[in-house]
Design a protein around this motif. Structure first.
Motif, PDB file in Angstrom:
ATOM      1  N   ALA A  28      -7.310  -3.851  -3.902  1.00  0.00           N
ATOM      2  CA  ALA A  28      -6.052  -3.885  -4.321  1.00  0.00           C
ATOM      3  C   ALA A  28      -5.102  -3.828  -2.911  1.00  0.00           C
ATOM      4  N   GLU A  29      -4.006  -4.079  -2.861  1.00  0.00           N
ATOM      5  CA  GLU A  29      -3.246  -4.109  -1.877  1.00  0.00           C
ATOM      6  C   GLU A  29      -2.788  -2.791  -1.558  1.00  0.00           C
ATOM      7  N   GLU A  30      -2.636  -1.833  -2.375  1.00  0.00           N
ATOM      8  CA  GLU A  30      -2.364  -0.392  -2.086  1.00  0.00           C
ATOM      9  C   GLU A  30      -3.697   0.167  -1.008  1.00  0.00           C
ATOM     10  N   ALA A  31      -4.710  -0.155  -1.622  1.00  0.00           N
ATOM     11  CA  ALA A  31      -5.992   0.230  -0.804  1.00  0.00           C
ATOM     12  C   ALA A  31      -6.014  -0.190   0.419  1.00  0.00           C
TER      13      ALA A  31
ATOM     14  N   GLY B 211      -5.332   0.164   6.350  1.00  0.00           N
ATOM     15  CA  GLY B 211      -4.844  -0.392   7.824  1.00  0.00           C
ATOM     16  C   GLY B 211      -4.107   0.847   8.690  1.00  0.00           C
ATOM     17  N   GLU B 212      -3.762   1.862   7.875  1.00  0.00           N
ATOM     18  CA  GLU B 212      -3.231   3.050   8.661  1.00  0.00           C
ATOM     19  C   GLU B 212      -4.356   3.788   9.449  1.00  0.00           C
ATOM     20  N   TYR B 213      -5.492   3.911   8.941  1.00  0.00           N
ATOM     21  CA  TYR B 213      -6.856   4.324   9.723  1.00  0.00           C
ATOM     22  C   TYR B 213      -7.230   3.356  10.830  1.00  0.00           C
ATOM     23  N   VAL B 214      -7.569   2.247  10.560  1.00  0.00           N
ATOM     24  CA  VAL B 214      -8.368   1.477  11.561  1.00  0.00           C
ATOM     25  C   VAL B 214      -7.551   1.019  12.859  1.00  0.00           C
TER      26      VAL B 214
END
Length: 565
Positions: free
Chosen positions: A216-219, A224-227
């Motif tokens: 899912a795009e939301e996941a 992306g915010e963490y990596v």
């Protein structure tokens, strides 16, 4: 013998190369430096077959399994060339149950049908140098020593801190995926996508996760915010302060391990080059805990896929599809979007042995050094640095030569006898295979291989029981510039004295230059880098006459560790 009239191209298979000359010298020094570190930490070595039963390797490498070379059935068993040294080690542990604990190293070739980039050390046949610790121990102690070993290897190669040891933890990564809503059955495949962030921009990785792997795009956006986050204890504290993350059991366990790891790395004085990097995933399926990857400036491509100025590789004329695809067998050394990649990598794999032995689980942690990638970076740096010391073709310390005038006999037996004396004393010596050699040809042979000392004999000197020792590359005005006569009975002692003096002088010059070499690329004794606040001066006892000439083997410009990447 080929049938009459049959023509074929003499070449090595794609992705392989022949090794010779100075390249072999450099590679052998890399081996010796790494081996010295491994032995310093108490490791013993083993060896395993170059091919394994196909079922042994199957299912251990995730999406990379497609790169395994399968062999034709010629002996009643289906086999494959080994992909790495880790799975064979786990198979060996499962077969040898008396080895419940072992520190093991293994240096051998492995095989992967990957797209080659030869000058960047990305090959289909290449060496790995593995160090692994197997056994049940208290948490993170072996893992921390792996990092310490890694720092010793790259400092030993003379990289002087110009490298980064990226760390992450599979439980931390799995916790992030779970919190972001990745289904359990997609965690490994999404991990493989994240592992490509060192080669591809986030947009491409996100596209793979969503469009190719159905996330899912939301996941994907949450991931992306963490990596993108990296740091050390600061990042650890930030993640521990996140209540949502800490509510996840996997994340909580992983961060507890990382906190302990950082504590031990401080005690090991091995934190300086460490980066806690949440983008590090390591695509192999068998990792269960801490994962490692070492990169340096030479690891990254000159241009990435996100650089608009770089055009994609042109399709090869050899492409069988005819649809614009790049030939998978084509060497991509000239492709600016391809870099050397990581020069070492590894991690903890606690369940791999159990896959073969069933009940008998032996936790393991280790790291593998990619010799060919390390070599490619060293070679590129040596080519770029005009002052870099070039490797010698051999390690000859003394070249024995003869001269004479009219009626010169060549003194063949005398040269052979002197070489024998030096060899029996453990001194590396050579002579020219000519009965009546010309003196210039003998000096040229000595200079070609950078031989530091010559023993020159003449008929008159031999009649007096004397020989001349000449040190190559001395400055004009040096009292021994033209050589010094010594008694033949004192030859071994006099040669050893000069070899030791040359070695000590080289060490002093290295200290003066502020270099750090720990059994460096030349395999020299350990030297300690002077603190930045201090300066080291060449002692006054070294006179101007004794200082090496410009361009000589001992000139300050020519001496040094392997150029840092």
């Amino acid at each position: 013998m080929a049938p009459k009239g049959q023509k074929f191209e003499l070449k090595t298979p794609k992705g392989t190369k022949d090794w010779e000359g100075k390249d072999m010298v450099i590679r052998d020094k890399i081996f010796s430096t790494i081996t010295e570190v491994f032995k310093r930490h108490g490791a013993v070595t083993i060896d395993t077959p170059v091919f394994e039963l196909k079922e042994i390797l199957a299912g251990k490498y995730g999406e990379d399994s497609k790169l395994i070379y399968d062999l034709a059935d010629q002996g009643g068993e289906i086999c494959s060339l080994r992909y790495d040294l880790t799975v064979p080690f786990a198979r060996w542990l499962a077969m040898n149950r008396d080895h419940q604990t072992i520190k093991r190293y293994h240096i051998a070739k492995v095989y992967r049908r990957d797209q080659p980039a030869m000058t960047k050390g990305r090959m289909r046949e290449f060496y790995q140098c593995d160090f692994d610790i197997a056994g049940v121990y208290d948490p993170m102690l072996p893992d921390a020593e792996i990092v310490r070993i890694t720092t010793e290897v790259f400092e030993g190669l003379g990289w002087n801190g110009r490298y980064t040891i990226k760390l992450n933890h599979r439980k931390v990564l799995d916790g992030i995926f779970e919190v972001c809503g990745v289904p359990a059955e997609k965690i490994r495949t999404i991990s493989s996508a994240v592992d490509k962030l060192d080669k591809l921009p986030w947009a491409e990785v996100r596209k793979e996760m969503t469009e190719e792997k159905g996330l899912a795009e939301e996941a994907a956006d949450k991931i992306g915010e963490y990596v993108v986050q990296k740091g050390q204890k600061d990042l650890l504290s930030k993640l521990q302060a996140n209540e949502t993350l800490m509510a996840n059991a996997s994340m909580k366990a992983g961060l507890a391990d990382m906190e302990l790891l950082f504590t031990y790395l401080e005690a090991f004085d091995a934190l300086e080059n460490v980066s806690f990097d949440l983008s590090l995933a390591r695509g192999l399926d068998y990792y269960t805990g801490v994962i490692y990857e070492v990169v340096t400036e030479g690891s990254a491509p000159l241009a990435t896929a996100s650089t608009a100025a770089v055009a994609p590789p042109k399709p090869s004329k050899k492409s069988s599809s005819g649809k614009g695809r790049v030939d998978f067998d084509e060497d991509r050394s000239s492709d600016p979007s391809v870099g050397v990649g990581s020069v070492a990598a590894g991690g903890r794999y606690d369940n791999l042995v159990g896959m073969f032995s069933g009940k008998n689980q032996i936790p393991c942690v280790g790291i593998s050094f990619g010799v060919d990638r390390i070599f490619s970076i060293i070679k590129a740096q040596m080519a770029a640095d005009k002052n870099a010391e070039q490797p010698r073709n051999n390690e000859t310390e003394v070249f024995v030569m003869a001269f004479g005038g009219k009626g010169f006999t060549g003194l063949v037996k005398e040269r052979l006898a002197i070489c024998t004396t030096l060899w029996e004393a453990g001194i590396k010596a050579e002579f020219l295979y000519k009965v009546k050699p010309k003196l210039p040809n003998q000096f040229n042979a000595a200079e070609k291989n950078g031989c530091p000392l010559c023993v020159v004999i003449g008929e008159d000197e031999m009649a007096q029981g004397k020989v001349k020792i000449k040190e190559m590359g001395l400055r004009d005005g040096h009292p021994e510039k033209e050589g010094v006569l010594v008694n033949l009975t004192d030859l071994v002692a006099e040669v050893r004295k000069r070899i030791l003096r040359k070695s000590n002088l080289e060490e002093l010059i290295q200290e003066a230059a502020g270099l750090k070499v720990v059994g460096g690329i030349r395999g020299e004794p350990e030297l300690v880098k002077a603190p930045k606040s201090e300066s080291v001066e060449v002692p006054e006892k070294i006179s101007e006459a004794e200082k090496p000439a410009e361009g000589s083997l001992l000139s300050q410009e020519a001496i040094g560790a392997v150029p840092a990447s």
